[in-house]
Design a protein around this motif. Structure first.
Motif, PDB file in Angstrom:
ATOM      1  N   ARG A 111       0.820  -1.220   0.000  1.00 20.32           N
ATOM      2  CA  ARG A 111       0.000   0.000   0.000  1.00 20.32           C
ATOM      3  C   ARG A 111       0.850   1.265   0.000  1.00 20.32           C
ATOM      4  O   ARG A 111       0.631   2.147  -0.840  1.00 20.32           O
ATOM      5  N   PRO A 112       1.829   1.397   0.912  1.00 22.35           N
ATOM      6  CA  PRO A 112       2.649   2.610   0.841  1.00 22.35           C
ATOM      7  C   PRO A 112       3.443   2.704  -0.455  1.00 22.35           C
ATOM      8  O   PRO A 112       3.615   3.798  -1.009  1.00 22.35           O
ATOM      9  N   MET A 113       3.907   1.552  -0.966  1.00 23.19           N
ATOM     10  CA  MET A 113       4.669   1.590  -2.212  1.00 23.19           C
ATOM     11  C   MET A 113       3.790   2.056  -3.370  1.00 23.19           C
ATOM     12  O   MET A 113       4.238   2.841  -4.223  1.00 23.19           O
TER      13      MET A 113
ATOM     14  N   LEU B 299      -4.178  -8.192 -12.902  1.00 19.37           N
ATOM     15  CA  LEU B 299      -3.600  -7.337 -11.868  1.00 19.37           C
ATOM     16  C   LEU B 299      -4.685  -6.846 -10.898  1.00 19.37           C
ATOM     17  O   LEU B 299      -4.472  -6.830  -9.679  1.00 19.37           O
ATOM     18  N   GLY B 300      -5.829  -6.485 -11.445  1.00 20.96           N
ATOM     19  CA  GLY B 300      -6.936  -6.047 -10.589  1.00 20.96           C
ATOM     20  C   GLY B 300      -7.400  -7.135  -9.632  1.00 20.96           C
ATOM     21  O   GLY B 300      -7.670  -6.890  -8.458  1.00 20.96           O
TER      22      GLY B 300
ATOM     23  N   PHE C 104      -7.717  -9.379  -4.270  1.00 15.70           N
ATOM     24  CA  PHE C 104      -7.583 -10.489  -3.330  1.00 15.70           C
ATOM     25  C   PHE C 104      -6.579 -10.162  -2.227  1.00 15.70           C
ATOM     26  O   PHE C 104      -6.787 -10.517  -1.069  1.00 15.70           O
ATOM     27  N   TYR C 105      -5.498  -9.502  -2.587  1.00 12.38           N
ATOM     28  CA  TYR C 105      -4.498  -9.153  -1.577  1.00 12.38           C
ATOM     29  C   TYR C 105      -5.117  -8.262  -0.503  1.00 12.38           C
ATOM     30  O   TYR C 105      -5.019  -8.545   0.683  1.00 12.38           O
ATOM     31  N   PHE C 106      -5.765  -7.189  -0.942  1.00 13.35           N
ATOM     32  CA  PHE C 106      -6.323  -6.267   0.044  1.00 13.35           C
ATOM     33  C   PHE C 106      -7.514  -6.880   0.770  1.00 13.35           C
ATOM     34  O   PHE C 106      -7.724  -6.624   1.954  1.00 13.35           O
TER      35      PHE C 106
ATOM     36  N   ALA D  29      -7.844 -10.661   7.540  1.00 10.26           N
ATOM     37  CA  ALA D  29      -6.887 -11.052   8.585  1.00 10.26           C
ATOM     38  C   ALA D  29      -6.835 -10.005   9.693  1.00 10.26           C
ATOM     39  O   ALA D  29      -6.829 -10.346  10.880  1.00 10.26           O
ATOM     40  N   LYS D  30      -6.803  -8.736   9.313  1.00 10.77           N
ATOM     41  CA  LYS D  30      -6.771  -7.675  10.322  1.00 10.77           C
ATOM     42  C   LYS D  30      -8.079  -7.623  11.094  1.00 10.77           C
ATOM     43  O   LYS D  30      -8.094  -7.354  12.298  1.00 10.77           O
TER      44      LYS D  30
END
Length: 186
Positions: free
Chosen positions: A72-74, A111-112, A117-119, A125-126
């Motif tokens: 996210r920051p990257m 990519l989308g 899925f990553y986010f 998890a959070k």
């Protein structure tokens, strides 16, 4: 009088209340139901808290968590960097954007999906970690309540408003003066 006493004894005698017992056949006793509900919730919280008690994170988990925090920051810094590059070196920026224009549409869809899925997984998890923390905090609630009750038990009788000393007079001089002034006004 004997007949009434016999009826009252039949209905309420022997430590029983036939009317209440009959009514409870058709409607739950609210007080007993609330007590059972509170017991069930307390047991569920204890079980949930015990399930996650004492879990320690390994060094690997900490490193992976740190790596998972990078995308996210990257991405945000990369977008800001592209804006800066467009202002500082417009030709270099235009060359790069022409290269991106050649990426086929299915690759953009892929990519989308990966980013979604990553986010999404990170969010889940959070969220679960947050629920564990809440359960851990709630499992401590009975101890906090007990501590508060212990602290309240340490109060002296003179610390309460309207407390009276051994003679029966108000121990609080301000209340004593106020009461005297109110008596004079009547």
């Amino acid at each position: 009088m004997g007949l009434i006493a016999a009826i009252v004894e039949a209905v309420f005698g022997g430590g029983r209340n036939v009317i209440r017992e009959t009514a409870e056949v058709f409607r739950e006793n609210a007080e007993s139901g609330a007590a059972r509900g509170a017991d069930a919730r307390a047991q569920a919280m204890q079980q949930f808290g015990a399930e996650f008690a004492g879990q320690r994170r390994s060094r690997f988990d900490a490193i992976m968590d740190g790596i998972n925090r990078l995308p996210r920051p990257m991405m945000a810094l990369g977008c800001i960097g592209l804006f800066i590059a467009a202002m500082v070196a417009p030709v270099w920026f235009a060359e790069r954007m022409q290269g991106i224009a050649l990426v086929p549409e299915p690759l953009w869809w892929l990519l989308g999906v990966i980013v979604s899925f990553y986010f999404g997984a990170r969010y889940q998890a959070k969220g679960q970690a947050f629920q564990r923390d809440i359960a851990r905090s709630l499992s401590r609630a009975p101890q906090v309540v007990e501590s508060i009750e212990d602290l309240r038990g340490l109060r002296t009788p003179d610390s309460r408003v309207g407390a009276q000393d051994e003679t029966g007079a108000d121990a609080n001089p301000a209340l004593r003066d106020w009461g005297r002034d109110r008596g004079a006004q009547r």
